[in-house]
Enzyme design. Structure first.
Site, PDB file in Angstrom:
ATOM      1  N   ARG A 175       0.842  -1.202   0.000  1.00 31.45           N
ATOM      2  CA  ARG A 175       0.000   0.000   0.000  1.00 31.45           C
ATOM      3  C   ARG A 175       0.876   1.250   0.000  1.00 31.45           C
ATOM      4  O   ARG A 175       0.592   2.209  -0.704  1.00 31.45           O
ATOM      5  CB  ARG A 175      -0.953   0.000   1.198  1.00 31.45           C
ATOM      6  CG  ARG A 175      -2.045  -1.045   1.136  1.00 31.45           C
ATOM      7  CD  ARG A 175      -3.007  -0.934   2.307  1.00 31.45           C
ATOM      8  NE  ARG A 175      -3.863   0.230   2.188  1.00 31.45           N
ATOM      9  CZ  ARG A 175      -4.717   0.641   3.144  1.00 31.45           C
ATOM     10  NH1 ARG A 175      -4.774  -0.030   4.292  1.00 31.45           N
ATOM     11  NH2 ARG A 175      -5.473   1.698   2.967  1.00 31.45           N
ATOM     12  N   CYS A 232      -1.604   6.002   9.286  1.00 26.77           N
ATOM     13  CA  CYS A 232      -1.978   4.711   8.712  1.00 26.77           C
ATOM     14  C   CYS A 232      -3.024   4.951   7.631  1.00 26.77           C
ATOM     15  O   CYS A 232      -2.973   5.949   6.922  1.00 26.77           O
ATOM     16  CB  CYS A 232      -2.478   3.786   9.813  1.00 26.77           C
ATOM     17  SG  CYS A 232      -3.805   4.493  10.831  1.00 26.77           S
TER      18      CYS A 232
END
Length: 283
Positions: A175, A232
């Site tokens: 990611r 995050c």
């Protein structure tokens, strides 16, 4: 102070009636852990809902899990039965990701004794300790919570820190590199951010020891004299990195808007690749 507690120690506190236990089971692919809670939990544990109690909903540009208001968090804490002076132990079943969010919110709101169950629910089961089924509805508490005792990074603050200090992206490496993005509108990372995924802080379901964590943070430039923070996907799992940092004797802030806010804000640059700023483009 980042404090862990063993299953045996928690069992002793439960038997003595000297603890409030919170079950914060949450996963990205299964945000509602209430069914699993009903099927089996640490005796006396109250289920805590991530979506409605440890976060609040806003606009897409606010991120997926904005921090709850002090008033909202206090109302939730009253439902959990928390009282001033309580010892609170929190657990989940996924690397203490949900538990760390609750730990961070409560400690920063003035609750003095908040611990995370070392190894989570799996460690409790492995110790052969009993589970309880069904709902837990305690007498309402009366704990008084204060506004968050430390500033959190705004989106502009995160951009500035990525250039002047250390901004850690704790998402999975793929990611971070921009190869996949299962939730947010665009893949990549904040330019200048370094990658240290959630699993790096753990040995299975347990946090690594303080010396190992200190060495780990040093690999991305986090030391005692460096200003650093974590982000995050939506602001939840960054708290696990904060717990790990405190365990190592370091300080780490949080950018709660995280990638969900950044990627939904027009005009913000995007980096892809394994380097902090290998390729950039506008959102």
């Amino acid at each position: 102070m980042a404090q862990l507690i063993t299953p045996a120690e928690l069992d002793d506190l439960i038997r003595a009636g000297a603890v409030r236990v919170l079950d914060v089971r949450y996963r990205l692919d299964r945000p509602d852990g209430s069914v699993e809670h009903l099927e089996g939990h640490v005796p006396g544990a109250v289920y805590v809902d991530m979506e409605t109690e440890l976060s609040q909903h806003g606009r897409p540009e606010d991120g997926r899990h904005p921090l709850p208001s002090t008033k909202g968090l206090q109302a939730a804490a009253h439902r959990w039965g928390l009282r001033d002076g309580d010892t609170v132990v929190i657990y989940d079943d996924d690397r203490s990701l949900g538990a760390s969010r609750a730990w961070w919110l409560l400690t920063r709101s003035g609750v003095g004794d908040v611990r995370i169950l070392d190894g989570g629910l799996g460690a409790w089961r492995a110790a052969g300790l009993p589970l309880e089924t069904g709902p837990v509805v305690p007498e309402p508490g009366d704990v008084s919570l204060a506004p968050l005792a430390e500033p959190v990074l705004s989106i502009d603050g995160a951009a500035a820190l990525a250039a002047s200090g250390v901004l850690i992206d704790v998402r999975a490496a793929e990611r971070y590199r921009g190869e996949v993005e299962p939730v947010d509108p665009i893949a990549g990372h904040i330019p200048g951010a370094v990658n240290l995924p959630t699993g790096a802080y753990m040995d299975g379901e347990r946090f690594r020891d303080a010396a190992s964590l200190r060495a780990l943070f040093a690999t991305v430039g986090v030391t005692e004299d460096v200003t650093a923070a974590a982000y995050c996907g939506s602001g939840i799992t960054a708290a696990q990195a904060v717990f790990a940092a405190e365990r190592a004797g370091l300080r780490l802030g949080i950018y709660p808007g995280s990638w969900s806010q950044w990627s939904n804000t027009p005009g913000r640059p995007i980096a892809t690749g394994a380097a902090p700023a290998e390729v950039t483009a506008g959102v």
